[in-house]
Scaffold this motif. Structure first.
Motif, short mmCIF file in Angstrom:
data_model
loop_
_atom_site.label_atom_id
_atom_site.label_comp_id
_atom_site.label_asym_id
_atom_site.label_seq_id
_atom_site.Cartn_x
_atom_site.Cartn_y
_atom_site.Cartn_z
N LEU A 45 0.82 -1.21 0.00
CA LEU A 45 0.00 0.00 0.00
C LEU A 45 0.86 1.27 0.00
N LYS A 46 2.16 1.10 -0.07
CA LYS A 46 3.05 2.24 -0.04
C LYS A 46 2.77 3.18 -1.22
N GLY A 47 2.66 4.45 -0.92
CA GLY A 47 2.47 5.45 -1.96
C GLY A 47 1.04 5.79 -2.29
N TYR A 48 0.10 5.07 -1.70
CA TYR A 48 -1.31 5.37 -1.98
C TYR A 48 -1.83 6.46 -1.04
N ASP A 49 -2.55 7.40 -1.63
CA ASP A 49 -3.15 8.49 -0.87
C ASP A 49 -4.61 8.24 -0.55
N GLY A 50 -5.18 7.19 -1.12
CA GLY A 50 -6.57 6.84 -0.87
C GLY A 50 -6.92 5.51 -1.51
N ILE A 51 -8.02 4.93 -1.05
CA ILE A 51 -8.49 3.65 -1.57
C ILE A 51 -10.00 3.73 -1.78
N ASP A 76 -4.99 -3.15 7.26
CA ASP A 76 -3.65 -2.61 7.07
C ASP A 76 -3.73 -1.13 6.70
N ALA A 77 -4.64 -0.78 5.77
CA ALA A 77 -4.79 0.60 5.35
C ALA A 77 -5.26 1.49 6.48
N ALA A 78 -6.18 0.99 7.30
CA ALA A 78 -6.67 1.78 8.43
C ALA A 78 -5.54 2.05 9.42
N ALA A 79 -4.70 1.05 9.65
CA ALA A 79 -3.57 1.24 10.56
C ALA A 79 -2.60 2.29 10.03
N GLN A 80 -2.52 2.41 8.71
CA GLN A 80 -1.66 3.42 8.09
C GLN A 80 -2.38 4.76 7.86
N ARG A 81 -3.63 4.82 8.27
CA ARG A 81 -4.46 6.03 8.14
C ARG A 81 -4.58 6.50 6.69
N ILE A 82 -4.78 5.55 5.79
CA ILE A 82 -5.04 5.86 4.39
C ILE A 82 -6.53 6.09 4.23
N PRO A 83 -6.96 7.21 3.68
CA PRO A 83 -8.39 7.45 3.48
C PRO A 83 -9.03 6.36 2.61
N SER A 159 -32.30 5.84 5.97
CA SER A 159 -33.52 5.86 5.17
C SER A 159 -34.68 5.41 6.02
N ASP A 160 -35.86 5.40 5.44
CA ASP A 160 -37.03 4.93 6.17
C ASP A 160 -36.96 3.44 6.45
N ASP A 161 -36.04 2.75 5.78
CA ASP A 161 -35.99 1.29 5.90
C ASP A 161 -34.60 0.76 6.26
N CYS A 162 -33.65 1.67 6.48
CA CYS A 162 -32.28 1.26 6.79
C CYS A 162 -31.63 2.33 7.65
N PRO A 163 -31.27 2.02 8.89
CA PRO A 163 -30.74 3.04 9.80
C PRO A 163 -29.30 3.45 9.55
N ASN A 164 -28.64 2.83 8.57
CA ASN A 164 -27.23 3.15 8.32
C ASN A 164 -26.97 3.21 6.82
N GLN A 165 -27.22 4.35 6.22
CA GLN A 165 -26.99 4.52 4.78
C GLN A 165 -25.62 5.13 4.47
N ILE A 166 -25.16 6.03 5.31
CA ILE A 166 -23.83 6.63 5.16
C ILE A 166 -23.20 6.69 6.55
N TRP A 167 -21.96 6.28 6.68
CA TRP A 167 -21.31 6.26 7.99
C TRP A 167 -19.83 6.57 7.87
N ARG A 168 -19.27 6.94 9.01
CA ARG A 168 -17.82 7.20 9.10
C ARG A 168 -17.24 6.37 10.23
N TYR A 169 -16.02 5.92 10.03
CA TYR A 169 -15.33 5.10 11.03
C TYR A 169 -14.50 5.99 11.96
N ARG A 170 -14.87 5.98 13.25
CA ARG A 170 -14.17 6.77 14.28
C ARG A 170 -13.97 8.20 13.78
N ASP A 171 -12.75 8.74 13.97
CA ASP A 171 -12.43 10.07 13.45
C ASP A 171 -11.53 9.96 12.23
N ALA A 172 -11.48 8.77 11.64
CA ALA A 172 -10.62 8.53 10.49
C ALA A 172 -11.30 8.99 9.20
#
Length: 233
Positions: A45-51, A76-83, A159-172
């Motif tokens: 994953l070296k050199g990647y700025d996002g995935i 692995d990417a989360a540990a390296q804080r890659i978006p 949504s009216d039928d799904c409580p998790n349509q968009i989410w973020r992981y921690r403060d990452a």
């Protein structure tokens, strides 16, 4: 220097109907495409700025070699804080890899159609959703769902039928979007026809979907925001 994006194609074809990998390039990114569904992954994953993680016909909970490998890559990417940004299955495998494999489950029935998704208060100050006001409209189509109750998840829209349509992981800088903001109106019309039998089996009327199809321009600001983040940090 352009940001370098790792694009993981989890579908039966490397490029999806939305051709989002090409659009990321028009937004100034250098895109490395790997067909993860076919077992292709970068050696590092070296050199990647996002995935970016695409949709898939599979479930994140399936015991399939490429899914196991992708879980490891995400951790692995989360540990390296890659978006990271995942759409549909991409959102689900992010939830599974980072919050536990029981985080994703098979729904009793499909949620399919154009939906207005109310935003939570947290969305107002989020890097991805800050351009949205009150709600966001997009097409959704899923039989699997990411649970909304995990303490490491901040739900940004539902949504009216799904409580998790968009989410973020921690403060990452890691987000999952269950719906499909990437699909344009023209692409949607073709996509609906190509998948007519599957969508009808999931309870949709193709004629109704075609009549309601739109560009989802507000939703697409989340994609350009992610591209800007990869480009500039």
């Amino acid at each position: 220097m352009a940001g370098r994006l790792l694009y993981l194609g989890n579908g039966r074809r490397l490029q999806s109907a939305s051709k989002l990998d090409d659009r990321f390039e028009t937004w100034g990114l250098n895109v490395d495409r790997y067909w993860s569904y076919g077992g292709q992954f970068p050696s590092s994953l070296k050199g990647y700025d996002g995935i970016f993680l695409s949709g898939s016909p599979h479930g994140a909970y399936e015991a399939i070699p490429f899914i196991r490998r992708e879980h490891e890559l995400i951790q692995d990417a989360a540990a390296q804080r890659i978006p990271m940004l995942g759409i549909c299955f991409g959102s689900q495998i992010l939830g599974s890899a980072l919050c536990g494999r029981d985080q994703v489950f098979r729904r009793a029935y499909c949620e399919i159609g154009y939906k207005t998704l109310p935003l939570t208060e947290a969305a107002q100050d989020d890097k991805l959703t800050c351009d949205l006001v009150g709600s966001v409209d997009m097409f959704v189509w899923h039989n699997d769902e990411v649970r909304a109750s995990h303490p490491d998840m901040t739900v940004l829209a539902y949504s009216d039928d799904c409580p998790n349509q968009i989410w973020r992981y921690r403060d990452a800088d890691i987000w999952g979007i269950q719906g499909h903001p990437e699909v344009t109106k023209a692409q949607a019309l073709l996509w609906f026809e190509e998948n007519r039998s599957r969508m009808e089996a999931d309870g949709a009327s193709i004629d109704d979907l075609k009549a309601k199809a739109h560009e989802a321009l507000d939703a697409k600001t989340m994609l350009t925001r992610f591209a800007e983040l990869v480009q500039h940090g």
